[in-house]
Design an enzyme around this catalytic site. Structure first.
Site, PDB file in Angstrom:
ATOM      1  CG  HIS A  50     -32.015  19.570  16.186  1.00 20.70           C
ATOM      2  ND1 HIS A  50     -32.451  20.378  17.219  1.00 20.70           N
ATOM      3  CD2 HIS A  50     -33.086  19.443  15.349  1.00 20.70           C
ATOM      4  CE1 HIS A  50     -33.710  20.723  17.019  1.00 20.70           C
ATOM      5  NE2 HIS A  50     -34.123  20.162  15.896  1.00 20.70           N
ATOM      6  CG  ASN A 100     -40.179  18.606  12.785  1.00 23.08           C
ATOM      7  OD1 ASN A 100     -39.222  18.938  13.482  1.00 23.08           O
ATOM      8  ND2 ASN A 100     -40.553  19.306  11.728  1.00 23.08           N
ATOM      9  CG  ASN A 146     -39.923  22.214  15.167  1.00 21.78           C
ATOM     10  OD1 ASN A 146     -40.814  23.019  15.422  1.00 21.78           O
ATOM     11  ND2 ASN A 146     -39.045  22.417  14.198  1.00 21.78           N
TER      12      ASN A 146
END
Length: 248
Positions: A50, A100, A146
């Site tokens: 990620h 986020n 996100n």
């Protein structure tokens, strides 16, 4: 509900008092074109799929021979390097926040260095592309990512170009969240080395373009940014030729 909560957190963090620290980097305000390159990811989890955007940014800094110049900047909630590519002033940013709310760091940096949204290049993982595939996407929706969604929310526009780095979907019954937050396998790391080289090549090509790719009719302010992004075509970058897809 979770999306609304994240948006609220974005706004609260952006509402904190902003004070630009004076220093040598402030020279970037006065002359030449300015670009901001951001490696999206989770602070403290730089080695995960990620956070591959951060790995690309680290490789870019090394290629520019400035890899030892990262410094923490509390005013942008991240680590920055100020450099130059083909007479273009470039700010490299690694947010020190969770994915986020990465947009908070991006918006603060854009404000500090007076960089327009269309001159912010986001680098992030792409779940719907296999490892080894990269592509450039010129604006558009976050499509489930996100970190990108946070940037769109905080900058109030979606015109930011992006470098998407494929990480592939999980196999078998492995949950998506465990896959994206996991580290690359030894075999994947061999492919990743080549991906980092290709990604840096593509970033340098983008940064070397002196003439803005922005439609002269489209505004640089957040208002109308979504409309401008919809007018752009999305050419793919080698080796990927398919259109960009999103991730959760």
């Amino acid at each position: 509900m979770r999306r609304l909560l994240t948006r609220t957190i974005n706004r609260l963090l952006l509402g904190e008092q902003f004070t630009a620290a004076m220093g040598v980097e402030e020279q970037i305000h006065t002359e030449g074109r300015r670009r901001l390159v951001v490696g999206l990811g989770n602070s403290g989890m730089e080695g995960t799929r990620h956070s591959v955007g951060m790995a690309v940014l680290g490789a870019l800094a090394t290629r520019l021979s400035v890899g030892d110049r990262w410094r923490s900047d509390k005013h942008v909630s991240g680590e920055v390097i100020v450099s130059e590519v083909e007479r273009t002033h470039v700010v490299l940013l690694r947010p020190r926040l969770l994915m986020n709310v990465n947009g908070v760091s991006v918006a603060k940096a854009a404000r500090k260095y007076c960089i327009k949204p269309e001159d912010i290049l986001l680098v992030h993982d792409e779940l719907d592309k296999p490892l080894g595939k990269i592509t450039i996407k010129h604006g558009g929706s976050a499509r489930g990512h996100n970190g990108v969604r946070s940037c769109v929310d905080c900058l109030q526009t979606n015109v930011m170009p992006r470098l998407l780095v494929g990480i592939g979907r999980p196999t078998g019954k492995t949950p998506v969240d465990r896959h994206v937050l996991g580290r690359f396998s030894s075999d994947e790391k061999k492919v990743l080395d080549s991906v980092l080289v290709q990604s840096v090549d593509l970033l340098l090509k983008q940064l070397s373009q002196q003439d803005s790719q922005q439609d002269p009719q489209s505004p640089s302010s957040p208002a109308g940014g979504r409309r401008a992004a919809q007018k752009r075509k999305e050419p793919s970058a080698s080796p990927a030729e398919d259109s960009a897809a999103g991730q959760s």
